[in-house]
Design a protein around this motif. Structure first.
Motif, mmCIF file in Angstrom:
data_model
loop_
_atom_site.group_PDB
_atom_site.id
_atom_site.type_symbol
_atom_site.label_atom_id
_atom_site.label_comp_id
_atom_site.label_asym_id
_atom_site.label_seq_id
_atom_site.Cartn_x
_atom_site.Cartn_y
_atom_site.Cartn_z
ATOM 1 N N PRO A 161 34.668 -51.300 6.328
ATOM 2 C CA PRO A 161 35.592 -52.059 7.172
ATOM 3 C C PRO A 161 35.318 -51.843 8.658
ATOM 4 O O PRO A 161 35.398 -52.793 9.447
ATOM 5 C CB PRO A 161 36.969 -51.512 6.769
ATOM 6 N N LEU A 162 34.988 -50.627 9.034
ATOM 7 C CA LEU A 162 34.656 -50.339 10.428
ATOM 8 C C LEU A 162 33.387 -51.070 10.839
ATOM 9 O O LEU A 162 33.308 -51.655 11.929
ATOM 10 C CB LEU A 162 34.485 -48.833 10.630
ATOM 11 N N ALA A 163 32.375 -51.054 9.966
ATOM 12 C CA ALA A 163 31.128 -51.753 10.263
ATOM 13 C C ALA A 163 31.372 -53.241 10.476
ATOM 14 O O ALA A 163 30.824 -53.853 11.404
ATOM 15 C CB ALA A 163 30.122 -51.536 9.133
ATOM 16 N N ARG A 164 32.215 -53.842 9.626
ATOM 17 C CA ARG A 164 32.521 -55.264 9.778
ATOM 18 C C ARG A 164 33.175 -55.548 11.132
ATOM 19 O O ARG A 164 32.889 -56.564 11.776
ATOM 20 C CB ARG A 164 33.461 -55.718 8.649
ATOM 21 N N LEU A 165 34.086 -54.658 11.544
ATOM 22 C CA LEU A 165 34.744 -54.844 12.840
ATOM 23 C C LEU A 165 33.720 -54.802 13.966
ATOM 24 O O LEU A 165 33.719 -55.668 14.851
ATOM 25 C CB LEU A 165 35.801 -53.762 13.053
ATOM 26 N N ILE A 166 32.848 -53.806 13.940
ATOM 27 C CA ILE A 166 31.841 -53.677 14.993
ATOM 28 C C ILE A 166 30.896 -54.875 14.978
ATOM 29 O O ILE A 166 30.522 -55.408 16.028
ATOM 30 C CB ILE A 166 31.059 -52.357 14.828
ATOM 31 N N TYR A 167 30.531 -55.319 13.798
ATOM 32 C CA TYR A 167 29.608 -56.442 13.647
ATOM 33 C C TYR A 167 30.236 -57.753 14.107
ATOM 34 O O TYR A 167 29.615 -58.534 14.837
ATOM 35 C CB TYR A 167 29.172 -56.534 12.188
ATOM 36 N N SER B 215 29.452 -55.353 2.777
ATOM 37 C CA SER B 215 30.859 -55.752 2.790
ATOM 38 C C SER B 215 31.000 -57.263 2.654
ATOM 39 O O SER B 215 31.853 -57.760 1.906
ATOM 40 C CB SER B 215 31.528 -55.266 4.082
ATOM 41 N N LEU B 216 30.167 -58.010 3.367
ATOM 42 C CA LEU B 216 30.211 -59.467 3.290
ATOM 43 C C LEU B 216 29.847 -59.951 1.895
ATOM 44 O O LEU B 216 30.455 -60.890 1.366
ATOM 45 C CB LEU B 216 29.264 -60.070 4.333
ATOM 46 N N ALA B 217 28.867 -59.294 1.294
ATOM 47 C CA ALA B 217 28.463 -59.676 -0.066
ATOM 48 C C ALA B 217 29.594 -59.416 -1.057
ATOM 49 O O ALA B 217 29.823 -60.210 -1.975
ATOM 50 C CB ALA B 217 27.215 -58.898 -0.470
ATOM 51 N N GLU B 218 30.320 -58.319 -0.855
ATOM 52 C CA GLU B 218 31.428 -57.977 -1.750
ATOM 53 C C GLU B 218 32.546 -59.026 -1.698
ATOM 54 O O GLU B 218 33.277 -59.195 -2.671
ATOM 55 C CB GLU B 218 31.995 -56.607 -1.374
ATOM 56 N N THR B 219 32.655 -59.705 -0.567
ATOM 57 C CA THR B 219 33.707 -60.719 -0.431
ATOM 58 C C THR B 219 33.172 -62.136 -0.669
ATOM 59 O O THR B 219 33.841 -63.119 -0.349
ATOM 60 C CB THR B 219 34.346 -60.644 0.966
ATOM 61 N N GLY B 220 31.953 -62.231 -1.208
ATOM 62 C CA GLY B 220 31.403 -63.520 -1.600
ATOM 63 C C GLY B 220 30.770 -64.328 -0.488
ATOM 64 O O GLY B 220 30.471 -65.510 -0.680
ATOM 65 N N LYS B 221 30.541 -63.709 0.667
ATOM 66 C CA LYS B 221 29.952 -64.432 1.799
ATOM 67 C C LYS B 221 28.452 -64.158 1.833
ATOM 68 O O LYS B 221 27.947 -63.409 2.669
ATOM 69 C CB LYS B 221 30.627 -64.012 3.102
ATOM 70 N N ALA B 222 27.740 -64.770 0.893
ATOM 71 C CA ALA B 222 26.331 -64.457 0.694
ATOM 72 C C ALA B 222 25.465 -64.814 1.897
ATOM 73 O O ALA B 222 24.580 -64.037 2.292
ATOM 74 C CB ALA B 222 25.820 -65.175 -0.557
ATOM 75 N N ASP B 223 25.671 -65.995 2.485
ATOM 76 C CA ASP B 223 24.826 -66.408 3.610
ATOM 77 C C ASP B 223 25.026 -65.477 4.818
ATOM 78 O O ASP B 223 24.045 -65.086 5.469
ATOM 79 C CB ASP B 223 25.156 -67.848 4.007
ATOM 80 N N GLU B 224 26.283 -65.128 5.095
ATOM 81 C CA GLU B 224 26.546 -64.212 6.206
ATOM 82 C C GLU B 224 25.994 -62.833 5.904
ATOM 83 O O GLU B 224 25.496 -62.138 6.799
ATOM 84 C CB GLU B 224 28.051 -64.133 6.476
ATOM 85 N N ALA B 225 26.079 -62.412 4.639
ATOM 86 C CA ALA B 225 25.526 -61.117 4.244
ATOM 87 C C ALA B 225 24.013 -61.089 4.452
ATOM 88 O O ALA B 225 23.447 -60.098 4.921
ATOM 89 C CB ALA B 225 25.866 -60.833 2.787
ATOM 90 N N GLY C 261 30.418 -39.904 12.407
ATOM 91 C CA GLY C 261 30.057 -39.731 11.006
ATOM 92 C C GLY C 261 30.657 -40.750 10.058
ATOM 93 O O GLY C 261 30.567 -40.582 8.838
ATOM 94 N N GLU C 262 31.251 -41.842 10.583
ATOM 95 C CA GLU C 262 31.867 -42.864 9.728
ATOM 96 C C GLU C 262 30.868 -43.975 9.374
ATOM 97 O O GLU C 262 31.251 -45.134 9.203
ATOM 98 C CB GLU C 262 33.083 -43.481 10.425
#
Length: 260
Positions: free
Chosen positions: A174-180, A216-226, A168-169
């Motif tokens: 942060p968890l999604a970023r780790l898995i990704y 999460s990537l967009a929040e940290t300014g990584k638009a292309d990766e997002a 249910g997480e």
């Protein structure tokens, strides 16, 4: 600390616990493969993973983090069971470390001693206290193998408990970023349980790991990766609203337009 900050901190702690366990487990798996192939492993590497009182390794820190996270949980809560299993794994790792030290440091020295005594004193073939000690030290290989087998089983059980604990997480970015970003690491450690982990976290919405990572990537300014992560989410589910809206915003920005 605000409720939002507390939520973000808790999500990051869960991510960190899973990451550190996987890093420790991957290091141990590599050494176990070496043991299977040659009958030897590196005490220094095992020691680095497990650690000591003065220099805690990843497994030690994972045990401490679990104790901090789950100290106040009900005994039957998923976190309590996960914490208990990590603690069991850690203490078995300590015993394995002792057996590895004995095998790597004592057995070769005793073999050298016995060989030299036989040559210098003409005692080849005769039983001596040194020979009996050597035989005992050589039995440590069987003991080490037993510890390795238990650690392997405990790592697999820890993966099962992680599946229950992280159920249910899906909104945990942060968890999604780790898995990704560390999919290879998680696949290596979880093995056949990796699909169970994804199902526990995301249910049937497999695209959520990409959508949450994109946000999460967009929040940290990584638009292309997002944008890349958002497209992966849309490949799995073209109707994913979060990914679709985010990708539209990024594409407008990249073409000089203004987001709505």
């Amino acid at each position: 600390m605000t409720a939002k900050q507390d939520k973000n901190s808790n999500e990051s702690l869960k991510r960190d616990l899973l990451r550190d366990f996987c890093l420790a487990a991957a290091g141990l798996q590599e050494q176990f493969a070496r043991f299977d192939a040659s009958g030897n492993l590196s005490f220094s590497i095992i020691s680095e993973v497990v650690g000591s009182e003065v220099n805690k390794g990843l497994l030690w820190r994972t045990k401490d983090a679990a104790a901090h996270l789950f100290g106040g949980c009900a005994p039957l809560a998923p976190g309590s069971r996960l914490g208990w299993c990590i603690g069991f794994l850690f203490h078995e790792g300590l015993q394995m470390l002792e057996a590895a030290y004995q095998l790597q440091h004592y057995a070769p020295r005793l073999a050298f001693l016995v060989g030299n005594l036989a040559v210098n004193n003409g005692k080849a073939g005769r039983e001596t206290p040194e020979k009996r000690l050597l035989l005992l030290s050589q039995k440590s290989r069987a003991g080490l193998k037993a510890h390795i087998n238990r650690v392997r089983k405990l790592m697999s059980l820890t993966c099962e408990f992680f599946c229950a604990y992280l159920a249910g997480e899906a909104a945990n970015r942060p968890l999604a970023r780790l898995i990704y970003e560390r999919e290879d690491l998680l696949r290596q450690v979880f093995g056949p349980l990796y699909p169970s982990l994804l199902e526990a976290v995301y249910g049937q919405a497999a695209e959520a790991v990409f959508a949450e990572s994109a946000l999460s990537l967009a929040e940290t300014g990584k638009a292309d990766e997002a944008a890349t992560a958002a497209r992966q989410a849309l490949q799995l589910n073209p109707g994913c609203p979060n990914a679709g809206q985010l990708l539209e915003i990024i594409e407008k920005f990249n073409t000089g337009g203004k987001p709505d």
